[in-house]
Write a protein that holds these residues in place. Structure first.
Motif, mmCIF file in Angstrom:
data_model
loop_
_atom_site.group_PDB
_atom_site.id
_atom_site.type_symbol
_atom_site.label_atom_id
_atom_site.label_comp_id
_atom_site.label_asym_id
_atom_site.label_seq_id
_atom_site.Cartn_x
_atom_site.Cartn_y
_atom_site.Cartn_z
ATOM 1 N N LEU A 47 0.882 -1.161 0.000
ATOM 2 C CA LEU A 47 0.000 0.000 0.000
ATOM 3 C C LEU A 47 0.913 1.202 0.000
ATOM 4 C CD1 LEU A 47 -2.884 1.183 0.198
ATOM 5 C CD2 LEU A 47 -2.615 1.109 2.693
ATOM 6 N N GLN A 48 0.776 2.054 -1.011
ATOM 7 C CA GLN A 48 1.690 3.179 -1.141
ATOM 8 C C GLN A 48 0.954 4.435 -1.548
ATOM 9 O OE1 GLN A 48 4.894 2.717 -4.031
ATOM 10 N NE2 GLN A 48 6.160 4.095 -2.829
ATOM 11 N N VAL A 49 1.361 5.540 -0.943
ATOM 12 C CA VAL A 49 0.922 6.857 -1.373
ATOM 13 C C VAL A 49 2.149 7.567 -1.915
ATOM 14 C CG1 VAL A 49 1.161 7.881 0.941
ATOM 15 C CG2 VAL A 49 -0.324 8.975 -0.730
ATOM 16 N N LEU A 50 2.006 8.158 -3.090
ATOM 17 C CA LEU A 50 3.067 8.916 -3.747
ATOM 18 C C LEU A 50 2.634 10.364 -3.843
ATOM 19 C CD1 LEU A 50 3.621 6.476 -6.746
ATOM 20 C CD2 LEU A 50 5.068 6.667 -4.703
ATOM 21 N N GLU A 51 3.555 11.287 -3.601
ATOM 22 C CA GLU A 51 3.251 12.718 -3.701
ATOM 23 C C GLU A 51 4.374 13.432 -4.434
ATOM 24 O OE1 GLU A 51 0.749 13.491 0.361
ATOM 25 O OE2 GLU A 51 2.932 13.684 0.468
ATOM 26 N N GLY A 52 3.988 14.379 -5.259
ATOM 27 C CA GLY A 52 4.960 15.178 -5.988
ATOM 28 C C GLY A 52 4.283 15.871 -7.151
ATOM 29 N N GLU A 53 5.106 16.435 -8.004
ATOM 30 C CA GLU A 53 4.568 17.064 -9.210
ATOM 31 C C GLU A 53 3.948 15.986 -10.094
ATOM 32 O OE1 GLU A 53 4.267 20.305 -9.536
ATOM 33 O OE2 GLU A 53 5.223 20.473 -7.571
ATOM 34 N N ASP A 54 2.931 16.377 -10.870
ATOM 35 C CA ASP A 54 2.174 15.411 -11.673
ATOM 36 C C ASP A 54 3.073 14.475 -12.485
ATOM 37 O OD1 ASP A 54 -0.053 16.702 -10.694
ATOM 38 O OD2 ASP A 54 -0.791 17.379 -12.643
ATOM 39 N N ALA A 55 3.995 15.048 -13.259
ATOM 40 C CA ALA A 55 4.844 14.237 -14.139
ATOM 41 C C ALA A 55 5.748 13.310 -13.331
ATOM 42 C CB ALA A 55 5.679 15.141 -15.047
ATOM 43 N N ASP A 56 6.239 13.773 -12.184
ATOM 44 C CA ASP A 56 7.115 12.946 -11.349
ATOM 45 C C ASP A 56 6.359 11.756 -10.774
ATOM 46 O OD1 ASP A 56 9.204 14.739 -11.820
ATOM 47 O OD2 ASP A 56 8.759 15.907 -10.014
ATOM 48 N N VAL A 57 5.167 11.990 -10.250
ATOM 49 C CA VAL A 57 4.358 10.907 -9.685
ATOM 50 C C VAL A 57 3.984 9.916 -10.785
ATOM 51 C CG1 VAL A 57 2.131 10.337 -8.613
ATOM 52 C CG2 VAL A 57 3.503 12.232 -7.716
ATOM 53 N N GLN A 58 3.622 10.413 -11.950
ATOM 54 C CA GLN A 58 3.253 9.515 -13.051
ATOM 55 C C GLN A 58 4.429 8.648 -13.471
ATOM 56 O OE1 GLN A 58 -0.022 9.198 -14.215
ATOM 57 N NE2 GLN A 58 0.933 7.327 -14.984
ATOM 58 N N ARG A 59 5.621 9.249 -13.538
ATOM 59 C CA ARG A 59 6.822 8.487 -13.930
ATOM 60 C C ARG A 59 7.087 7.360 -12.918
ATOM 61 N NH1 ARG A 59 9.664 12.469 -14.965
ATOM 62 N NH2 ARG A 59 10.442 12.904 -12.869
ATOM 63 N N VAL A 60 6.987 7.659 -11.628
ATOM 64 C CA VAL A 60 7.210 6.641 -10.603
ATOM 65 C C VAL A 60 6.144 5.554 -10.702
ATOM 66 C CG1 VAL A 60 7.206 6.209 -8.110
ATOM 67 C CG2 VAL A 60 8.460 8.164 -9.037
ATOM 68 N N PRO A 68 7.567 -6.401 -12.352
ATOM 69 C CA PRO A 68 6.922 -7.718 -12.300
ATOM 70 C C PRO A 68 6.687 -8.239 -10.881
ATOM 71 C CG PRO A 68 9.219 -7.937 -12.966
ATOM 72 C CD PRO A 68 8.918 -6.461 -12.923
ATOM 73 N N ARG A 69 7.215 -7.552 -9.858
ATOM 74 C CA ARG A 69 6.973 -7.990 -8.473
ATOM 75 C C ARG A 69 5.565 -7.632 -8.007
ATOM 76 N NH1 ARG A 69 12.228 -5.170 -6.003
ATOM 77 N NH2 ARG A 69 11.304 -3.567 -7.317
ATOM 78 N N HIS A 70 4.866 -6.758 -8.760
ATOM 79 C CA HIS A 70 3.517 -6.321 -8.398
ATOM 80 C C HIS A 70 2.485 -6.939 -9.328
ATOM 81 C CE1 HIS A 70 4.650 -2.915 -5.756
ATOM 82 N NE2 HIS A 70 5.701 -2.823 -6.537
ATOM 83 N N VAL A 71 1.379 -7.387 -8.767
ATOM 84 C CA VAL A 71 0.221 -7.807 -9.560
ATOM 85 C C VAL A 71 -1.013 -7.176 -8.932
ATOM 86 C CG1 VAL A 71 1.260 -9.973 -10.342
ATOM 87 C CG2 VAL A 71 -0.096 -9.951 -8.245
ATOM 88 N N ALA A 72 -2.089 -7.176 -9.662
ATOM 89 C CA ALA A 72 -3.372 -6.662 -9.156
ATOM 90 C C ALA A 72 -3.232 -5.253 -8.587
ATOM 91 C CB ALA A 72 -3.965 -7.613 -8.123
ATOM 92 N N ILE A 73 -2.634 -4.358 -9.364
ATOM 93 C CA ILE A 73 -2.458 -2.974 -8.933
ATOM 94 C C ILE A 73 -3.785 -2.241 -9.089
ATOM 95 C CG2 ILE A 73 -1.272 -0.793 -9.381
ATOM 96 C CD1 ILE A 73 1.100 -2.469 -10.406
ATOM 97 N N VAL A 74 -4.244 -1.639 -8.000
ATOM 98 C CA VAL A 74 -5.504 -0.901 -7.998
ATOM 99 C C VAL A 74 -5.241 0.501 -7.458
ATOM 100 C CG1 VAL A 74 -7.845 -0.789 -7.052
ATOM 101 C CG2 VAL A 74 -6.839 -3.005 -7.641
ATOM 102 N N VAL A 75 -5.588 1.513 -8.254
ATOM 103 C CA VAL A 75 -5.463 2.899 -7.808
ATOM 104 C C VAL A 75 -6.677 3.209 -6.939
ATOM 105 C CG1 VAL A 75 -5.408 5.318 -8.524
ATOM 106 C CG2 VAL A 75 -4.126 3.595 -9.828
ATOM 107 N N LEU A 76 -6.420 3.598 -5.705
ATOM 108 C CA LEU A 76 -7.499 3.939 -4.780
ATOM 109 C C LEU A 76 -7.888 5.401 -4.898
ATOM 110 C CD1 LEU A 76 -6.174 1.913 -1.716
ATOM 111 C CD2 LEU A 76 -7.913 1.245 -3.388
ATOM 112 N N HIS A 77 -6.927 6.251 -5.144
ATOM 113 C CA HIS A 77 -7.225 7.624 -5.535
ATOM 114 C C HIS A 77 -6.016 8.248 -6.208
ATOM 115 C CE1 HIS A 77 -5.808 9.270 -1.446
ATOM 116 N NE2 HIS A 77 -5.103 9.940 -2.307
#
Length: 132
Positions: A47-60, A68-77
């Motif tokens: 469970l992760q929250v990322l904060e920053g400028e739009d382009a930076d957060v999108q890149r991350v 490939p270590r992540h599956v079933a990624i769901v954006v909560l907001h």
């Protein structure tokens, strides 16, 4: 300023996750990309929250989705925010010598400045872990 909250599952179902290299890599990458937030893992879910400028957060987040270590990624907001709720990059990990109560108290402290929605999501996952 952008805030993105997501949850994912480990692709290595049933296998323990070595969190130390994930922590080290995340700290390096997020510092480089000027992204802050909080990552919690219980060994199965992230469970992760990322904060920053739009382009930076999108890149991350694009990098995370390609991992490939992540599956079933769901954006909560994924929303615009006035200011960062997590001033420095932090990652919560329960150490071998941490009691569940001490770990939960540390999580609550890290979430002090977070919105009700973000705090509730993290504390809900902590509560689920405790109930399991």
């Amino acid at each position: 300023m952008r805030q993105l909250l997501y949850i994912s599952s480990s692709a290595t179902r049933g296998q323990p996750i070595d969190v130390a290299p994930i922590m080290a890599q995340s700290v390096r990458n997020n510092r480089r990309d000027r992204v802050t937030g909080l990552l919690y893992t219980d060994g199965v879910r992230f469970l992760q929250v990322l904060e920053g400028e739009d382009a930076d957060v999108q890149r991350v987040f694009d990098r995370i989705r390609a991992d490939p270590r992540h599956v079933a990624i769901v954006v909560l907001h994924n929303r615009a925010v006035e200011a960062r709720q997590f001033g420095d990059w932090a990652m919560a990990k329960r150490g071998a010598n941490d009691s569940a109560d001490a770990f939960d108290a540390r999580m609550a402290t890290m979430l002090d400045g977070a919105s009700d929605a973000v705090r509730g999501t993290f504390l809900g996952l902590v509560a689920a872990r405790r109930a399991a």
